[in-house]
Design a protein around this motif. Structure first.
Motif, PDB file in Angstrom:
ATOM      1  N   GLY A 192     -18.410-114.211 -72.541  1.00 55.12           N
ATOM      2  CA  GLY A 192     -17.533-114.722 -73.747  1.00 55.12           C
ATOM      3  C   GLY A 192     -15.895-114.613 -73.338  1.00 55.12           C
ATOM      4  N   MET A 193     -15.179-115.223 -74.547  1.00 53.50           N
ATOM      5  CA  MET A 193     -13.843-115.206 -74.204  1.00 53.50           C
ATOM      6  C   MET A 193     -13.313-114.029 -74.811  1.00 53.50           C
ATOM      7  SD  MET A 193     -12.416-119.095 -75.346  1.00 53.50           S
ATOM      8  CE  MET A 193     -13.518-119.843 -76.315  1.00 53.50           C
ATOM      9  N   LYS A 194     -13.735-113.380 -75.704  1.00 50.93           N
ATOM     10  CA  LYS A 194     -13.154-111.976 -75.980  1.00 50.93           C
ATOM     11  C   LYS A 194     -14.061-110.935 -75.905  1.00 50.93           C
ATOM     12  CE  LYS A 194     -11.559-113.971 -80.148  1.00 50.93           C
ATOM     13  NZ  LYS A 194     -11.376-113.839 -81.402  1.00 50.93           N
ATOM     14  N   ASN A 195     -13.741-109.908 -75.430  1.00 45.55           N
ATOM     15  CA  ASN A 195     -14.726-108.687 -75.053  1.00 45.55           C
ATOM     16  C   ASN A 195     -14.118-107.438 -75.641  1.00 45.55           C
ATOM     17  OD1 ASN A 195     -16.850-110.053 -72.975  1.00 45.55           O
ATOM     18  ND2 ASN A 195     -15.045-110.813 -72.537  1.00 45.55           N
ATOM     19  N   TYR A 196     -15.106-106.464 -76.102  1.00 42.27           N
ATOM     20  CA  TYR A 196     -14.629-105.340 -76.689  1.00 42.27           C
ATOM     21  C   TYR A 196     -15.583-104.346 -76.586  1.00 42.27           C
ATOM     22  CZ  TYR A 196     -11.836-108.198 -79.705  1.00 42.27           C
ATOM     23  OH  TYR A 196     -11.160-109.361 -80.442  1.00 42.27           O
ATOM     24  N   VAL A 197     -15.065-103.151 -76.283  1.00 41.31           N
ATOM     25  CA  VAL A 197     -15.998-101.849 -76.179  1.00 41.31           C
ATOM     26  C   VAL A 197     -16.297-101.424 -77.606  1.00 41.31           C
ATOM     27  CG1 VAL A 197     -16.021 -99.332 -75.641  1.00 41.31           C
ATOM     28  CG2 VAL A 197     -14.734-100.993 -74.109  1.00 41.31           C
ATOM     29  N   LEU A 198     -17.652-101.012 -77.805  1.00 38.24           N
ATOM     30  CA  LEU A 198     -18.231-100.987 -79.046  1.00 38.24           C
ATOM     31  C   LEU A 198     -17.403-100.467 -80.169  1.00 38.24           C
ATOM     32  CD1 LEU A 198     -20.964-100.875 -80.732  1.00 38.24           C
ATOM     33  CD2 LEU A 198     -21.243 -98.574 -79.987  1.00 38.24           C
ATOM     34  N   HIS A 199     -16.643 -99.426 -79.994  1.00 39.80           N
ATOM     35  CA  HIS A 199     -16.085 -98.855 -81.039  1.00 39.80           C
ATOM     36  C   HIS A 199     -14.615 -99.559 -81.234  1.00 39.80           C
ATOM     37  CE1 HIS A 199     -14.701 -96.513 -77.487  1.00 39.80           C
ATOM     38  NE2 HIS A 199     -13.539 -96.477 -78.140  1.00 39.80           N
ATOM     39  N   GLU A 200     -14.152-100.409 -80.655  1.00 41.31           N
ATOM     40  CA  GLU A 200     -12.703-101.150 -80.572  1.00 41.31           C
ATOM     41  C   GLU A 200     -13.011-102.535 -81.480  1.00 41.31           C
ATOM     42  OE1 GLU A 200     -11.784-101.660 -76.486  1.00 41.31           O
ATOM     43  OE2 GLU A 200     -11.025 -99.587 -76.368  1.00 41.31           O
ATOM     44  N   ALA A 201     -14.308-102.910 -81.717  1.00 41.34           N
ATOM     45  CA  ALA A 201     -14.328-104.354 -82.279  1.00 41.34           C
ATOM     46  C   ALA A 201     -14.172-103.814 -84.014  1.00 41.34           C
ATOM     47  CB  ALA A 201     -15.754-105.047 -81.833  1.00 41.34           C
ATOM     48  N   ASP A 202     -14.225-105.118 -84.537  1.00 39.89           N
ATOM     49  CA  ASP A 202     -14.138-105.031 -86.235  1.00 39.89           C
ATOM     50  C   ASP A 202     -15.507-105.822 -86.480  1.00 39.89           C
ATOM     51  OD1 ASP A 202     -13.591-105.240 -88.952  1.00 39.89           O
ATOM     52  OD2 ASP A 202     -12.256-106.717 -88.668  1.00 39.89           O
ATOM     53  N   TYR A 203     -16.238-104.777 -87.381  1.00 43.31           N
ATOM     54  CA  TYR A 203     -17.480-105.197 -88.044  1.00 43.31           C
ATOM     55  C   TYR A 203     -17.433-105.583 -89.281  1.00 43.31           C
ATOM     56  CZ  TYR A 203     -18.704-103.594 -83.039  1.00 43.31           C
ATOM     57  OH  TYR A 203     -18.879-103.124 -81.852  1.00 43.31           O
ATOM     58  N   THR A 204     -16.353-105.715 -89.970  1.00 40.27           N
ATOM     59  CA  THR A 204     -16.062-105.794 -91.535  1.00 40.27           C
ATOM     60  C   THR A 204     -16.289-107.104 -91.809  1.00 40.27           C
ATOM     61  OG1 THR A 204     -13.872-105.726 -91.337  1.00 40.27           O
ATOM     62  CG2 THR A 204     -14.952-103.531 -91.483  1.00 40.27           C
ATOM     63  N   HIS A 205     -16.665-108.001 -90.979  1.00 41.63           N
ATOM     64  CA  HIS A 205     -16.888-109.627 -91.574  1.00 41.63           C
ATOM     65  C   HIS A 205     -18.053-109.634 -92.615  1.00 41.63           C
ATOM     66  CE1 HIS A 205     -14.786-110.932 -88.201  1.00 41.63           C
ATOM     67  NE2 HIS A 205     -15.228-110.095 -87.196  1.00 41.63           N
ATOM     68  N   ASN A 260     -25.105-121.100 -92.702  1.00 38.63           N
ATOM     69  CA  ASN A 260     -24.955-119.925 -93.603  1.00 38.63           C
ATOM     70  C   ASN A 260     -23.627-119.277 -93.694  1.00 38.63           C
ATOM     71  OD1 ASN A 260     -27.292-119.639 -95.749  1.00 38.63           O
ATOM     72  ND2 ASN A 260     -28.370-120.246 -93.352  1.00 38.63           N
ATOM     73  N   ARG A 261     -22.814-119.538 -92.889  1.00 35.56           N
ATOM     74  CA  ARG A 261     -21.425-118.934 -92.621  1.00 35.56           C
ATOM     75  C   ARG A 261     -21.433-117.709 -91.917  1.00 35.56           C
ATOM     76  NH1 ARG A 261     -17.672-121.591 -97.139  1.00 35.56           N
ATOM     77  NH2 ARG A 261     -16.455-121.574 -95.377  1.00 35.56           N
ATOM     78  N   PHE A 262     -22.208-117.399 -90.924  1.00 36.57           N
ATOM     79  CA  PHE A 262     -22.237-116.186 -90.259  1.00 36.57           C
ATOM     80  C   PHE A 262     -21.178-116.038 -89.055  1.00 36.57           C
ATOM     81  CE2 PHE A 262     -26.046-115.501 -92.721  1.00 36.57           C
ATOM     82  CZ  PHE A 262     -26.394-114.138 -92.824  1.00 36.57           C
ATOM     83  N   THR A 263     -20.878-114.869 -88.949  1.00 40.45           N
ATOM     84  CA  THR A 263     -20.117-114.669 -87.637  1.00 40.45           C
ATOM     85  C   THR A 263     -20.908-114.184 -86.789  1.00 40.45           C
ATOM     86  OG1 THR A 263     -17.885-114.361 -88.985  1.00 40.45           O
ATOM     87  CG2 THR A 263     -18.090-113.519 -86.523  1.00 40.45           C
ATOM     88  N   SER A 264     -21.238-114.686 -85.405  1.00 42.28           N
ATOM     89  CA  SER A 264     -21.999-114.055 -84.163  1.00 42.28           C
ATOM     90  C   SER A 264     -21.147-113.439 -83.395  1.00 42.28           C
ATOM     91  CB  SER A 264     -22.972-115.213 -83.582  1.00 42.28           C
ATOM     92  OG  SER A 264     -23.933-115.713 -84.702  1.00 42.28           O
ATOM     93  N   ILE A 265     -21.931-112.202 -82.897  1.00 42.98           N
ATOM     94  CA  ILE A 265     -21.487-111.528 -81.793  1.00 42.98           C
ATOM     95  C   ILE A 265     -22.472-111.060 -80.822  1.00 42.98           C
ATOM     96  CG2 ILE A 265     -19.318-110.400 -82.995  1.00 42.98           C
ATOM     97  CD1 ILE A 265     -20.933-108.019 -83.299  1.00 42.98           C
ATOM     98  N   VAL A 266     -22.387-110.999 -79.795  1.00 42.77           N
ATOM     99  CA  VAL A 266     -23.298-110.698 -78.540  1.00 42.77           C
ATOM    100  C   VAL A 266     -23.170-109.351 -78.031  1.00 42.77           C
ATOM    101  CG1 VAL A 266     -23.917-113.115 -78.255  1.00 42.77           C
ATOM    102  CG2 VAL A 266     -22.188-112.170 -76.639  1.00 42.77           C
ATOM    103  N   THR A 267     -24.076-108.716 -77.760  1.00 40.70           N
ATOM    104  CA  THR A 267     -23.987-107.611 -76.847  1.00 40.70           C
ATOM    105  C   THR A 267     -24.325-107.583 -75.454  1.00 40.70           C
ATOM    106  OG1 THR A 267     -26.129-106.888 -77.565  1.00 40.70           O
ATOM    107  CG2 THR A 267     -24.580-106.372 -79.127  1.00 40.70           C
ATOM    108  N   SER A 268     -23.692-107.024 -74.694  1.00 42.60           N
ATOM    109  CA  SER A 268     -24.006-107.193 -73.133  1.00 42.60           C
ATOM    110  C   SER A 268     -23.329-105.857 -72.386  1.00 42.60           C
ATOM    111  CB  SER A 268     -23.707-108.528 -72.569  1.00 42.60           C
ATOM    112  OG  SER A 268     -23.987-108.517 -71.231  1.00 42.60           O
TER     113      SER A 268
END
Length: 175
Positions: free
Chosen positions: A85-98, A72-80
């Motif tokens: 993973g290869m790319k890691n972000y602090v909560l407010h630094e990531a882009d959630y507009t996918h 269904n063409r979703f972009t997945s991100i994990v929380t931990s």
């Protein structure tokens, strides 16, 4: 699987306007059918009846859920709380507009699975300033989904303004 955690997650999802909840439940503690879940008293009580208005789908495995999301063409991100993973972000630094975003949360003892990490674009962590390095599932979903919702609403509002006033957004407009 702790039914209280599931109920709290469903309550957070509903309160923040998230469209769907997918649960990986290899032990089959939950019914397959969403309508049957809606009738489960333990879920109704812990979700403060949010289960009645929230779509929930159960999967037997992480692999099955990942396959559904990919189809269904979703972009997945994990929380931990840990770098994964290869790319890691602090909560407010990531882009959630996918357009189609799936956010994975692990249980409190084992965290998110390696399969989910491998199938995700990045890992998100909540900044922690005390001695405790992680939060419980209900708290984590509330914090992360609030930030996702905040960013998506800001993006939608910006997009709406651009459509209403194309000159202001740098687009071509009729003179």
């Amino acid at each position: 699987m702790d039914i209280r955690n599931i109920g709290t997650v469903i309550r957070n999802v509903n309160a923040l306007g998230v469209e769907k909840t997918y649960i990986v439940d290899s032990r089959r503690a939950l019914p397959d059918d969403w309508q049957d879940m809606r009738q489960r008293k333990s879920l109704s009580e812990t979700s403060v009846s949010a289960i009645k208005w929230s779509f929930v789908k159960r999967f037997d495995s992480t692999e099955a859920c990942l396959a559904h999301l990919a189809k269904n063409r979703f972009t997945s991100i994990v929380t931990s709380p840990h770098v994964k993973g290869m790319k890691n972000y602090v909560l407010h630094e990531a882009d959630y507009t996918h357009p189609k975003l799936a956010v994975w949360f692990g249980n409190e003892s084992r965290g998110v699975s390696e399969e989910a990490v491998a199938g995700s674009e990045c890992c998100i962590s909540i900044p922690m300033f005390g001695i405790i390095e992680s939060l419980n599932l209900g708290t984590t979903t509330g914090i992360v989904l609030y930030e996702v919702t905040r960013q998506r609403r800001a993006y939608q509002e910006k997009y709406k303004r651009a459509i209403r006033n194309p000159r202001r957004a740098g687009g071509a407009g009729a003179a």
